[in-house]
Design an enzyme around this catalytic site. Structure first.
Site, mmCIF file in Angstrom:
data_model
loop_
_atom_site.group_PDB
_atom_site.id
_atom_site.type_symbol
_atom_site.label_atom_id
_atom_site.label_comp_id
_atom_site.label_asym_id
_atom_site.label_seq_id
_atom_site.Cartn_x
_atom_site.Cartn_y
_atom_site.Cartn_z
ATOM 1 N N PHE A 193 32.754 27.729 -13.367
ATOM 2 C CA PHE A 193 32.873 26.518 -14.129
ATOM 3 C C PHE A 193 33.818 26.917 -15.120
ATOM 4 C CE2 PHE A 193 30.632 23.158 -16.672
ATOM 5 C CZ PHE A 193 31.105 22.609 -16.638
ATOM 6 N N HIS A 237 19.454 25.800 -12.932
ATOM 7 C CA HIS A 237 20.463 26.594 -13.750
ATOM 8 C C HIS A 237 19.334 28.191 -13.334
ATOM 9 C CE1 HIS A 237 22.175 24.154 -15.701
ATOM 10 N NE2 HIS A 237 21.274 23.387 -16.639
ATOM 11 N N THR A 289 -3.634 -5.279 0.754
ATOM 12 C CA THR A 289 -3.092 -3.679 0.645
ATOM 13 C C THR A 289 -3.476 -3.194 1.696
ATOM 14 O OG1 THR A 289 -3.803 -3.049 -0.758
ATOM 15 C CG2 THR A 289 -1.821 -3.965 -1.271
ATOM 16 N N ASP A 290 -5.054 -3.185 1.879
ATOM 17 C CA ASP A 290 -5.947 -2.350 2.816
ATOM 18 C C ASP A 290 -5.142 -2.951 4.291
ATOM 19 O OD1 ASP A 290 -8.453 -1.380 3.050
ATOM 20 O OD2 ASP A 290 -9.061 -2.674 4.393
ATOM 21 N N LYS A 335 1.036 -1.118 -0.078
ATOM 22 C CA LYS A 335 -0.363 -0.172 0.318
ATOM 23 C C LYS A 335 0.752 0.949 0.299
ATOM 24 C CE LYS A 335 -4.434 0.800 -0.095
ATOM 25 N NZ LYS A 335 -5.638 0.063 -0.737
ATOM 26 N N ARG A 352 29.551 32.455 -10.400
ATOM 27 C CA ARG A 352 27.802 32.226 -10.879
ATOM 28 C C ARG A 352 27.169 31.971 -9.781
ATOM 29 N NH1 ARG A 352 27.885 25.965 -12.908
ATOM 30 N NH2 ARG A 352 28.562 24.763 -11.611
ATOM 31 N N GLN A 359 29.946 18.615 -9.120
ATOM 32 C CA GLN A 359 30.401 17.110 -8.343
ATOM 33 C C GLN A 359 31.153 17.262 -7.764
ATOM 34 O OE1 GLN A 359 29.661 18.176 -12.260
ATOM 35 N NE2 GLN A 359 29.597 16.261 -13.055
ATOM 36 N N ASN A 407 20.715 20.953 -11.410
ATOM 37 C CA ASN A 407 21.612 21.971 -11.269
ATOM 38 C C ASN A 407 20.746 22.902 -11.662
ATOM 39 O OD1 ASN A 407 23.550 24.108 -11.876
ATOM 40 N ND2 ASN A 407 24.565 23.665 -13.053
#
Lengths: 290, 290, 290, 290
Positions: A153, A245, A56-57, A11, A170, A217, A243
């Site tokens: 970068f 941006h 599942t109940d 569930k 940046r 990284q 990332n």
């Protein structure tokens, strides 16, 4: 000829809120619980014979009943309790996986009964139990962080399709999705999971902030190693860092410079950096990450 | 001591629309492409030296440029083309994973230039290439199906938390999330992926409809085996089937019966049935499912 | 001093699925129903006296019970039926608003009991009833359309912040959100709402396709007038058209031209064009659009 | 004959992040800005003549350029600045509407350049300007609050479809969507919008917590009147409060009582309570709420 391979059922996303009342000062725990069981399930797939299938109940009912009987402390303890119950009480169930997400609330002012949903990240955990051993992975998602500087970068590989200019400054932003595996989950429930969580979260935030970043990284690796350094019981960290941006807007057509002041926050596409940092002597992961 | 474990990086969810014009009859392909590369990436994690890193921005550019240069046919071919390009052209990249989703459009009337987004399922594929070998998994998601009858659920395991009544007739509904692994992806791009897709999709739909179901697991297994039967090149099928519960509403308080006529479509929690069906002689999966 | 202004309350998003069985050929209607009631509600706001408040839980029950008792034909009829019931049966309720969304399904092959969710647009309606008069607005949302050509944009106003180049050929795409007001909703339920819906939908699609567009506003107006032309009972059309930008990718850095072949489908920001087209002699709208 | 009714166009959801650097202590403002213009727009609808149309792309550029030139303080000031610019500088534009959403960030530790996205509610505003007058509505959304007690619901109207039992103690939870109109927006930008925002937010939270609630309507009215009491410049408050149902789970089948301890947090359907509280002498709203 066709054969049945790995399978599980359960569930998903039972939404349970547990209230505890200590006089006028109440406490709430707000969880989303997903259970998955596996075991002697060949017959139900081949012929539809459900005799091995705990509904599942019923799994959902158990989540609610256990919230009452045992209360809800650290989500790792609650997940382990449920996992052990299913695999230990049902002969046909040989393995249980329980995933829990916790949604944070803060007190609304000084009122003991009133709460505001905090927007901080979602705390997560996944516990496995196979009748003998346990595995626990803790984590978080949607921890959105941003550095306005200290990120570069450049010096990257270039080919005929490369147009990206190099940059020495940046904005770096991501939504941290992290999980860390506990080496010693089989040793029982004596851990202070809440303290471990705050340590790991603090390590992620601090490493994101104080790493001068030449690439996402590098930041990822720093975050992973910081968690290992701060959390002795953790043997492996997995991180998935989109990332997010933030593109510097070109304001030159309007006669304006833009020295790191105005950014367009883009939706898609986004970079996606995924990586693992682990101790050299980390024990085998087994089913922990499944 | 901390070490770097498995890792990859890339550009996620590049949204590319490719138009082809044959006189007045245009054609469009609408894709979401995600690329992930891995290889000699230790330095970038440890010191931020990016010399092995082909920027994710370049990966995005490549998606656009290849859509122009090579056109877009079957998404599996486009994914393989991209995967081979990255791993073959960048010395530091040893493995490429490319995932593509295709969003379906239909013609708007008789107009050659006008289209309506079809709401049918999203077609998916993931291709891997390691410099020598290829792996291809095709699939779909959001294929929502419902049977108004021919579904039962009884004879299940019961414990002290079981309250679910048995039923001999229920609505069965799910949103099919399926993926199938091609045994022979390394043999090049000579396959008719589009035909294979329609065969697999047809098998899933037919098996869902004509299986008299005693449990969703039984239906899952029938769907998987049907795909294997209809698609000779497929060696393994993975299915994730949420049980989209449609609860029979109790109308007795209003003096009304409800013999399978009025249902409440619930959101959460939901059952979740996951399983694999594969050929006995299926080759090893390698990285296909990663 | 504070006074209570306009208010209403109800049950939002009741998900009801109605199955009809004619031998082996079943039929399903899949609706999301939201009810809102208003009337003598001062006391409940000021003192919490609920004696005028029919619970929202009762409103939900009524949706289910009416689906059983009356069946579900056109959603406009179902909405009117519910609106009249609430305002006519509860002395304190003077006005009812019922909104219904219909999710489309298609048959799964030749099976009478098996269905596939169609991805076409969501059909909508809102009905109002004040004890005497009725108002009905029909509509649709998420009808995503795209023209690969026959769209220009030039000759626009320019100021110091304008950098957009003029274009004589662009992709035009939008997700149509449209609603049309019926002039004669008070005259009872004798209308063929389904036919009216198909007429309006057809008019929107045809006008989008065959209008040579110099601006999305021009297309909007053409779509609105076309609905009025095709649907005699409709007196007003409101359209909200996001300009789903498809930007031509600059491939020149890679030595490639791009003559309307490769586009980037952007998410945000997006243009948003909103407008109304109505008959000169349209009756007053009253609460129809609320 | 068809005529053009009310219309507007603009750029929706421009995502702008503005960084300010005071030495090492940076500041960020993270906004989503939507602009809508209207005026002499008949020709563009009828013939596609764009000479009155300032492109939505230009509107986006203006948002970025103004973020640079003027900085971003309170979002109300930024919205008014933009609205005035468009209506005052473009002859064909007679009315501008600017909506701004602000996403909150907190400092990440003691680092001046590192931030964590706060999960608190989204702050909103909408400003209108018609060349002479201004209107400002401030607000918030997604402020999720919950009381564990001090909420009852009984004494309501009952009909044949009523099954809800009365309760003298329940969980009351909602996601506050609130907006408040400033009476004096035309008097220029001298207001302390940030202080007004914190006052209004505080009033909403306090009233939610300290109102002993017999119905969500009563709570809504208390919240609205509290805002009027705490914010002298506000003349009208509109609230939309979904009743996020937390249903007490029936644990009796498991031999457990449940005295307000374990709840199921439901998704749909949900109650929806909408209402307005205003001063008796509130000036006419004009276009403020459009």
């Amino acid at each position: 000829m066709a054969v049945l391979g790995p399978n599980r059922y359960g569930k998903a996303e039972t939404r349970v809120v547990r209230v505890t009342r200590h006089g006028d000062a109440h406490r709430i725990k707000d969880l989303t619980v997903s259970t998955s069981l596996s075991g002697d399930m060949t017959e139900v797939h081949l012929s539809g014979d459900n005799s091995a299938v705990l509904p599942t109940d019923t799994q959902k009912n158990t989540v609610f009943a256990f919230a009452k009987k045992h209360g809800v402390g650290a989500i790792e303890d609650f997940a382990l309790l449920l996992a052990r119950h299913f695999a230990d009480s049902q002969p046909a169930i040989h393995h249980a996986r329980v995933a829990v997400e916790e949604h944070a609330w803060e007190r609304n002012g000084a009122f003991g009964h009133s709460f505001v949903r905090s927007g901080r990240e979602v705390r997560t955990c996944v516990a496995h139990y196979d009748g003998t051993r346990s595995w626990v992975v803790s984590g978080l998602r949607d921890l959105v962080v941003l550095n306005t500087t200290n990120s570069e970068f450049w010096g990257f590989a270039k080919d005929e399709y490369t147009t990206l200019p190099e940059t020495r400054d940046r904005v770096l932003a991501t939504a941290v999705d992290a999980a860390w595996r506990h080496a010693d989950a089989s040793q029982g429930a004596s851990q202070d999971w809440d303290k471990a969580y705050e340590n790991a979260r603090g390590a992620l935030l601090a490493a994101f902030a104080d790493t001068y970043s030449l690439s996402l990284q590098q930041t990822l690796y720093a975050m992973g190693t910081r968690v290992l350094a701060e959390c002795p019981g953790v043997c492996e960290v997995r991180l998935s860092l989109p990332n997010k941006h933030h593109f510097l807007v070109d304001l030159a057509p309007f006669g304006l410079d833009n020295d790191g002041e105005v950014f367009f926050a883009a939706d898609r596409p986004y970079g996606l950096i995924e990586g693992t940092v682990l101790r050299e002597d980390a024990p085998a992961a087994g089913p922990a990450w499944e």
